[in-house]
Scaffold this motif. Structure first.
Motif, PDB file in Angstrom:
ATOM      1  N   UNK A   1       0.836  -1.199   0.000  1.00  0.00           N
ATOM      2  CA  UNK A   1       0.000   0.000   0.000  1.00  0.00           C
ATOM      3  C   UNK A   1       0.873   1.252   0.000  1.00  0.00           C
ATOM      4  N   UNK A   2       1.886   1.273   0.878  1.00  0.00           N
ATOM      5  CA  UNK A   2       2.796   2.429   0.943  1.00  0.00           C
ATOM      6  C   UNK A   2       3.542   2.609  -0.372  1.00  0.00           C
ATOM      7  N   UNK A   3       3.922   1.505  -1.003  1.00  0.00           N
ATOM      8  CA  UNK A   3       4.593   1.570  -2.309  1.00  0.00           C
ATOM      9  C   UNK A   3       3.685   2.235  -3.337  1.00  0.00           C
ATOM     10  N   UNK A   4       2.399   1.876  -3.309  1.00  0.00           N
ATOM     11  CA  UNK A   4       1.451   2.485  -4.232  1.00  0.00           C
ATOM     12  C   UNK A   4       1.300   3.975  -3.995  1.00  0.00           C
ATOM     13  N   UNK A   5       1.297   4.385  -2.731  1.00  0.00           N
ATOM     14  CA  UNK A   5       1.183   5.810  -2.413  1.00  0.00           C
ATOM     15  C   UNK A   5       2.380   6.577  -2.970  1.00  0.00           C
ATOM     16  N   UNK A   6       3.581   6.059  -2.730  1.00  0.00           N
ATOM     17  CA  UNK A   6       4.787   6.745  -3.206  1.00  0.00           C
ATOM     18  C   UNK A   6       4.855   6.731  -4.728  1.00  0.00           C
ATOM     19  N   UNK A   7       4.351   5.669  -5.349  1.00  0.00           N
ATOM     20  CA  UNK A   7       4.343   5.618  -6.811  1.00  0.00           C
ATOM     21  C   UNK A   7       3.496   6.747  -7.392  1.00  0.00           C
ATOM     22  N   UNK A   8       2.457   7.164  -6.655  1.00  0.00           N
ATOM     23  CA  UNK A   8       1.580   8.235  -7.115  1.00  0.00           C
ATOM     24  C   UNK A   8       2.149   9.608  -6.771  1.00  0.00           C
ATOM     25  N   UNK A   9       2.653   9.766  -5.537  1.00  0.00           N
ATOM     26  CA  UNK A   9       3.040  11.098  -5.042  1.00  0.00           C
ATOM     27  C   UNK A   9       4.522  11.394  -5.191  1.00  0.00           C
ATOM     28  N   UNK A  10       5.340  10.390  -5.443  1.00  0.00           N
ATOM     29  CA  UNK A  10       6.773  10.616  -5.610  1.00  0.00           C
ATOM     30  C   UNK A  10       7.402  11.196  -4.359  1.00  0.00           C
ATOM     31  N   UNK A  11       8.235  12.205  -4.540  1.00  0.00           N
ATOM     32  CA  UNK A  11       8.971  12.808  -3.424  1.00  0.00           C
ATOM     33  C   UNK A  11       8.198  13.935  -2.758  1.00  0.00           C
ATOM     34  N   UNK A  12       6.934  14.114  -3.134  1.00  0.00           N
ATOM     35  CA  UNK A  12       6.079  15.131  -2.526  1.00  0.00           C
ATOM     36  C   UNK A  12       5.526  14.573  -1.214  1.00  0.00           C
ATOM     37  N   UNK A  13       6.148  14.921  -0.097  1.00  0.00           N
ATOM     38  CA  UNK A  13       5.798  14.321   1.191  1.00  0.00           C
ATOM     39  C   UNK A  13       4.417  14.772   1.643  1.00  0.00           C
ATOM     40  N   UNK A  14       4.062  16.025   1.408  1.00  0.00           N
ATOM     41  CA  UNK A  14       2.740  16.519   1.828  1.00  0.00           C
ATOM     42  C   UNK A  14       1.641  15.728   1.129  1.00  0.00           C
ATOM     43  N   UNK A  15       1.778  15.554  -0.185  1.00  0.00           N
ATOM     44  CA  UNK A  15       0.791  14.755  -0.923  1.00  0.00           C
ATOM     45  C   UNK A  15       0.796  13.312  -0.444  1.00  0.00           C
ATOM     46  N   UNK A  16       1.981  12.787  -0.107  1.00  0.00           N
ATOM     47  CA  UNK A  16       2.073  11.418   0.380  1.00  0.00           C
ATOM     48  C   UNK A  16       1.338  11.223   1.689  1.00  0.00           C
ATOM     49  N   UNK A  17       1.459  12.186   2.612  1.00  0.00           N
ATOM     50  CA  UNK A  17       0.762  12.092   3.902  1.00  0.00           C
ATOM     51  C   UNK A  17      -0.747  12.135   3.691  1.00  0.00           C
ATOM     52  N   UNK A  18      -1.208  13.054   2.843  1.00  0.00           N
ATOM     53  CA  UNK A  18      -2.651  13.187   2.614  1.00  0.00           C
ATOM     54  C   UNK A  18      -3.206  11.931   1.941  1.00  0.00           C
ATOM     55  N   UNK A  19      -2.516  11.427   0.932  1.00  0.00           N
ATOM     56  CA  UNK A  19      -2.999  10.224   0.242  1.00  0.00           C
ATOM     57  C   UNK A  19      -2.976   9.017   1.170  1.00  0.00           C
ATOM     58  N   UNK A  20      -1.963   8.920   2.028  1.00  0.00           N
ATOM     59  CA  UNK A  20      -1.937   7.827   3.007  1.00  0.00           C
ATOM     60  C   UNK A  20      -3.171   7.870   3.893  1.00  0.00           C
ATOM     61  N   UNK A  21      -3.523   9.052   4.363  1.00  0.00           N
ATOM     62  CA  UNK A  21      -4.730   9.183   5.185  1.00  0.00           C
ATOM     63  C   UNK A  21      -5.972   8.715   4.418  1.00  0.00           C
ATOM     64  N   UNK A  22      -6.087   9.147   3.187  1.00  0.00           N
ATOM     65  CA  UNK A  22      -7.276   8.788   2.405  1.00  0.00           C
ATOM     66  C   UNK A  22      -7.358   7.277   2.200  1.00  0.00           C
TER      67      UNK A  22
END
Length: 530
Positions: free
Chosen positions: A191-212
């Motif tokens: 799941x985390x791999x999928x989040x990073x695949x979408x958001x890349x190095x954008x940590x703010x987007x990664x945190x928000x997408x992880x929550x969703x």
């Protein structure tokens, strides 16, 4: 349901242990009018917005923030600005707790059902979906480990620090976890791999997408709880208030965020499936929960007893062998297939990663606390290291947990609700006795336990404990358990909030402020001087 707002006085009818309105001796039971708690929900929502604003300066902020890190608002992260941010954040926390307690009083008085509680929880969680992490930095570890898996670095053999790309993610991982292998199940790393695949190095987007993504677990939990209540005998408003609207869920699991939320989704739906005689599905779902957070495995042996008691015939040994063998087979298939899909191989290195959280030491875990106390006393006499004392105490705690597990499992052999109750208690015991004990770990068994009947004095204890568990860590994610003045204040606030559930304004603070002064008379609801 009437659409009037909740009363400013906020004084509920007395309630019995079962949570229903209860008349005073010698009086007729009066019907308490149903009201939608607009003010209370609004209060908690304002508190949640303040949590969001305060977290911009006092939460789990980024090392290099592209939004306000070097802009005109960067002052909120330094000096007096940071003090102000902390004040705003704790004020918001206080409003959320106040609103939760008020909501609990309305619930116990029979003035609201489960729908307003669910709406309140949604309103309180909403602002936190875009907040910096609250009271933890674990989400940055999730992203770091997902990035490792995405770029071919085994997260069970290496820490995020060895990842040479995605520097924004790596630098925000807490120093303790920079060189530590992942302690999570392979399905969550997928799941985390999928989040990073979408958001890349954008940590703010990664945190928000992880929550969703983790909200899928919350959705499953909210779907399962009403059905669990029908099986386990609780009251749905109380269950929703405890398991969904609680600060433990709103602030820790969502505001954190923590992957325990996804595991709880699999766990609650899996337990429900087994109770409804969908045994294969239930065992498979809880095994998937284990591939998110390994401690879900504690539930599996108890679910076997439920299956055993659903089988026809009086030969319990034969039924146990049948249900046990089937459960092991389902577990093995889901475990192996889930690991292979997540990691591309049957890599069991994640099992050894389970020891990583034991690097965390604090007295919230009783055995660690006992070891530290004994060390402190001995250290007064002779200079010795702390680690042997903590290690021995933890070993004894593991032995005690094993004995507790076996006893609870054996007593659960009658199946049904008894087995589920003992499962929930064992999950709670695992969170407390197995090092480390982190505040959000207690949700493992608590969410299932919330579907059972509750006495109101026990609900009050939950209020106090929940407040302490949220405040056991600073908003930055560093533990506050050795700041003794802070701990004393936290305990005092927890006790006051617990008492407030049973009796509004237990110290008479608001009443004294409202009381007319001597020499005044009330005219038309206002106080006027003579």
């Amino acid at each position: 349901m009437a659409t009037t707002t909740d009363s400013a006085a906020d004084v509920p009818a007395p309630v019995g242990d079962a949570g229903a309105p209860e008349a005073h001796p010698g009086t007729e039971r009066a019907r308490v009018p149903s009201r939608f708690p607009y003010r209370t929900i609004s209060m908690g929502t304002i508190g949640s917005v303040l949590l969001l604003l305060g977290a911009l300066g006092a939460g789990g902020v980024l090392i290099r923030d592209p939004v306000i890190g070097t802009g005109p608002l960067s002052w909120v992260r330094y000096g007096h600005g940071r003090v102000l941010a902390n004040g705003v954040l704790y004020a918001g926390f206080g409003l959320v707790v106040w609103a939760w307690v008020r909501l609990g009083r309305y619930m116990l008085a029979g003035r609201i059902g489960s729908r307003p509680i669910a709406i309140a929880a949604a309103c309180w969680m909403g602002p936190l979906l875009i907040s910096p992490p609250l009271f933890t930095r674990d989400v940055f570890s999730y992203l770091g480990q997902g990035a490792q898996l995405l770029h071919g670095l085994d997260p069970y053999a290496h820490g995020p620090a060895e990842l040479e790309i995605l520097p924004n993610i790596v630098q925000n991982v807490h120093p303790v976890w920079q060189t530590t292998p992942a302690p999570y199940g392979p399905l969550f790393l997928l799941v985390a791999k999928g989040v990073v695949a979408v958001t890349g190095d954008n940590v703010i987007a990664g945190v928000i997408l992880t929550r969703l993504v983790l909200l899928l677990g919350l959705g499953a939990m909210v779907w399962a709880l009403p059905r669990l209540v029908r099986h386990l005998g609780g009251k749905l408003p109380i269950t929703m208030w405890l398991a969904v609207a609680s600060p433990m869920t709103v602030i820790h699991l969502v505001g954190g965020p923590h992957n325990d939320l996804m595991m709880l989704g699999f766990l609650t739906v899996g337990v429900l499936a087994v109770l409804e005689r969908k045994h294969v599905l239930g065992i498979a779902l809880v095994t998937l929960g284990m591939l998110i957070k390994p401690t879900a495995a504690v539930a599996l042996p108890f679910l076997v007893w439920v299956w055993v008691n659903h089988l026809p015939g009086d030969n319990r040994l034969r039924n146990f062998v049948k249900a046990g063998a089937a459960s092991l087979g389902i577990f093995a298939v889901v475990f192996v297939f889930g690991t292979w899909v997540s990691l591309g191989s049957v890599n069991l290195g994640w099992v050894t990663g389970l020891k990583a959280p034991q690097l965390v030491t604090n007295w919230l875990n009783p055995s660690t606390g006992v070891g530290q106390i004994v060390y402190t006393l001995v250290h007064l006499v002779i200079n010795v290291p702390e680690s042997p004392f903590v290690t021995v105490a933890r070993l004894l705690s593991w032995v005690g947990l094993a004995v507790f597990f076996v006893l609870q499992w054996w007593r659960a052999r009658v199946g049904g609700n008894e087995a589920i109750f003992r499962m929930a208690m064992t999950l709670l015991a695992t969170a407390i006795l197995a090092p480390p004990t982190l505040p959000w770990y207690l949700t493992w068994g608590f969410v299932v336990a919330a579907a059972f009947p509750w006495r109101r004095r026990h609900l009050a204890i939950v209020v106090g404990v929940a407040i302490f568990l949220v405040m056991a860590y600073y908003p930055t994610g560093e533990q506050a358990l050795y700041d003794w003045w802070f701990v004393v204040v936290t305990i005092a606030l927890g006790v006051y909030a617990a008492a407030s559930l049973l009796r509004p304004d237990p110290l008479g603070l608001i009443g004294a402020w409202r009381r007319p002064v001597a020499g005044s008379v009330a005219e038309g609801g206002r106080v006027a001087s003579r």
